[in-house]
Design a protein around this motif. Structure first.
Motif: not given
Length: 378
Positions: A173-177, A249-258, A263-265
């Protein structure tokens, strides 16, 4: 029998843009909105007026706010014709309001997250279980990703063994706020008084989705958190490695700081789950109905290994499933059913606490393993 009387506590964006349309889809025969509350009279009146229009009410819902002691929250909760409330208030405020509503003998549907942190969540759940649940009062957490048909459909595919034994998974989840975002402009989000900022507010959705799709619970993680955009304190990014009870097992990427919208789209936001015999991907976007009208939907693509009679791999098959986004409507429907003594198990506060625990662990890990099971032990 007349429908249960309902009040909405909170008049922000999500109350207007999500809960009102969801109530409208259920119809006034399912539930009757009788009152709204907000800290300010202005916002309460605006919500009441919008509710009357969206729900096509003949009478404006009663308006309650903190500026009038004769029409404040206590006055609303004293009404015998209101049996349930939806709490859509700032994260740090919600636990006290949930307690107040339960003490007034109201059923409660509170927006996620269940609490600002694990400790306060455990206290609230223990109090509900000991004091209010025995009285027949229903408290559910409104986690719409948990009930989304898209995630539910993906979970059924995984549990049916269509991709074999789950080996690994990935959530991005990559978000630009920006400072111009309507979500950022909400005062309680601009200067958050709770851990994680947008990570807690929005990140629990992704963890809830993993919770309902993976066949085995998440048990430990190790990761790092950081702040990359100064206007999004205290943190805006988490990257973690996580392990499930079954060894996957897995990898979780969370950011609201793109740094930019692109970078988000262009990030390829999605969840993928890989098994011994295939893999599944889940994305959200637009779909079209038979009339060509667009709607928000989840797209689930299931790719399964194709084998010959000797077990040799000769290719793969592909199945596509599309499900309309309707989680808020379904969580409300589930809540009303629970009030009517038909509980489907969705919205359990302790399940929602596991989502908060994941975010908290990601914020605090600093590279060290965190036992998610021990973190939520009661």
């Amino acid at each position: 029998m007349s429908p249960p009387g309902l009040a909405i506590l909170g008049a922000g964006i999500f109350a207007k843009e999500a809960h009102l349309p969801a109530l409208a889809s259920l119809g006034n025969s399912a539930v009757e909105l009788k009152a709204v509350y907000s800290r300010s009279e202005k916002s309460a009146k605006e919500l009441a007026q919008e509710a009357q229009e969206v729900l096509k009410l003949s009478v404006l819902p009663s308006v309650y706010h903190d500026g009038d002691q004769n029409a404040d929250l206590d006055s609303l909760l004293a009404r015998s014709d209101i049996t349930a409330v939806i709490v859509v208030l700032p994260i740090a405020t919600q636990p006290a309001i949930i307690r107040k509503a339960l003490a007034a003998d109201k059923h409660v549907l509170s927006e996620k997250p269940v609490a600002p942190d694990v400790a306060s969540g455990l206290e609230l759940i223990a109090e509900y279980n000991s004091k209010y649940k025995p009285k027949g009062l229903v408290w559910r957490v409104a986690e719409n990703y948990e009930v989304e048909p898209g995630y539910q459909a993906a979970g059924k595919v995984v549990r049916a063994g269509k991709i074999g034994k789950v080996t690994c998974y990935n959530a991005r989840v990559v978000n630009h706020v920006s400072k111009d975002s309507k979500w950022y402009k909400t005062p309680w989000r601009t200067v958050p008084d709770y851990q994680g900022g947008f990570l807690l507010d929005g990140g629990v959705h992704t963890i809830a989705a993993l919770r309902v799709m993976l066949p085995s619970p998440l048990v430990s993680l190790s990761g790092y958190a950081s702040l990359n955009q100064e206007h999004l304190p205290p943190h805006d990014t988490i990257n973690v490695a996580v392990k499930s009870e079954d060894g996957s097992h897995g990898l979780v990427e969370l950011t609201w700081g793109a740094p930019t919208p692109s970078r988000s789209s262009l990030a390829g936001n999605s969840i993928s789950i890989t098994g011994s015999d295939g893999w599944i991907s889940i994305t959200q976007g637009k779909a079209k109905d038979v009339n060509g009208d667009e709607y928000n939907a989840f797209r689930i693509v299931v790719r399964t290994v194709k084998k010959d009679e000797k077990g040799g791999v000769i290719g793969e098959t592909e199945e596509v499933i599309e499900e309309r986004v309707q989680g808020v409507e379904l969580e409300l429907k589930s809540f009303l059913a629970a009030i009517a003594a038909s509980d489907d198990g969705f919205g359990d506060p302790f399940d929602a606490l596991k989502d908060v625990a994941f975010i908290q662990a990601g914020l605090e890990s600093n590279g060290n393993p965190v036992d998610l099971v021990k973190l939520v032990q009661q």
